[in-house]
Enzyme design. Structure first.
Site, short mmCIF file in Angstrom:
data_model
loop_
_atom_site.label_atom_id
_atom_site.label_comp_id
_atom_site.label_asym_id
_atom_site.label_seq_id
_atom_site.Cartn_x
_atom_site.Cartn_y
_atom_site.Cartn_z
N ASP A 59 0.96 -1.40 -0.02
CA ASP A 59 0.00 0.08 -0.05
C ASP A 59 0.96 1.49 0.01
O ASP A 59 0.33 2.25 0.38
CB ASP A 59 -0.87 -0.15 1.01
CG ASP A 59 0.06 -0.22 2.38
OD1 ASP A 59 1.16 -0.05 2.59
OD2 ASP A 59 -1.21 1.00 3.81
N GLU A 60 2.16 1.03 -0.18
CA GLU A 60 2.60 1.86 -0.22
C GLU A 60 3.35 2.59 -1.38
O GLU A 60 3.18 1.50 -2.63
CB GLU A 60 3.99 2.25 0.56
CG GLU A 60 4.21 1.59 1.77
CD GLU A 60 3.94 2.87 2.54
OE1 GLU A 60 4.80 3.93 2.54
OE2 GLU A 60 3.59 2.58 4.17
#
Length: 106
Positions: free
Chosen positions: A85-86
């Site tokens: 999710d980064e």
């Protein structure tokens, strides 16, 4: 490659390679000449090509200031090094001195 008619498992060459044997159920069948065309390996001559001195690394280039030699061109690529999710991290490689650095999105 041959599959067993009895159980569907992959068959292997038996001793003498004149028949197929199923490891799962023990079924044996004879081999014919057409089986050899699928199981033999052909020798392919390969040539080793040295590309270590090649200029093009297959990567896109962009304008980026190298912190080592002040060159203004660099190859770049993106790589996921943190959690999914980064955002990805962008890496640069100087076209002159091959110094590598990265740029993180914050």
């Amino acid at each position: 490659m041959k599959f067993c008619d009895e159980c569907g498992s992959m068959m292997k060459s038996g001793e003498g390679e004149d028949h197929w044997v199923c490891d799962s159920c023990g079924n044996e069948i004879g081999r014919d000449d057409s089986d050899d065309e699928w199981t033999t390996q052909s020798q392919v001559e390969s040539e080793i090509v040295d590309v270590s001195d090649a200029e093009d690394k297959g990567l896109p280039t962009t304008t980026a200031q190298c912190p080592e030699c002040d060159n203004d061109q660099a190859y770049w690529y993106m790589q996921q090094i943190r959690a999914a999710d980064e955002s990805e991290t962008r890496f640069f490689v100087c076209t002159e001195c091959e110094h590598k650095w990265r740029e993180d999105d914050h």
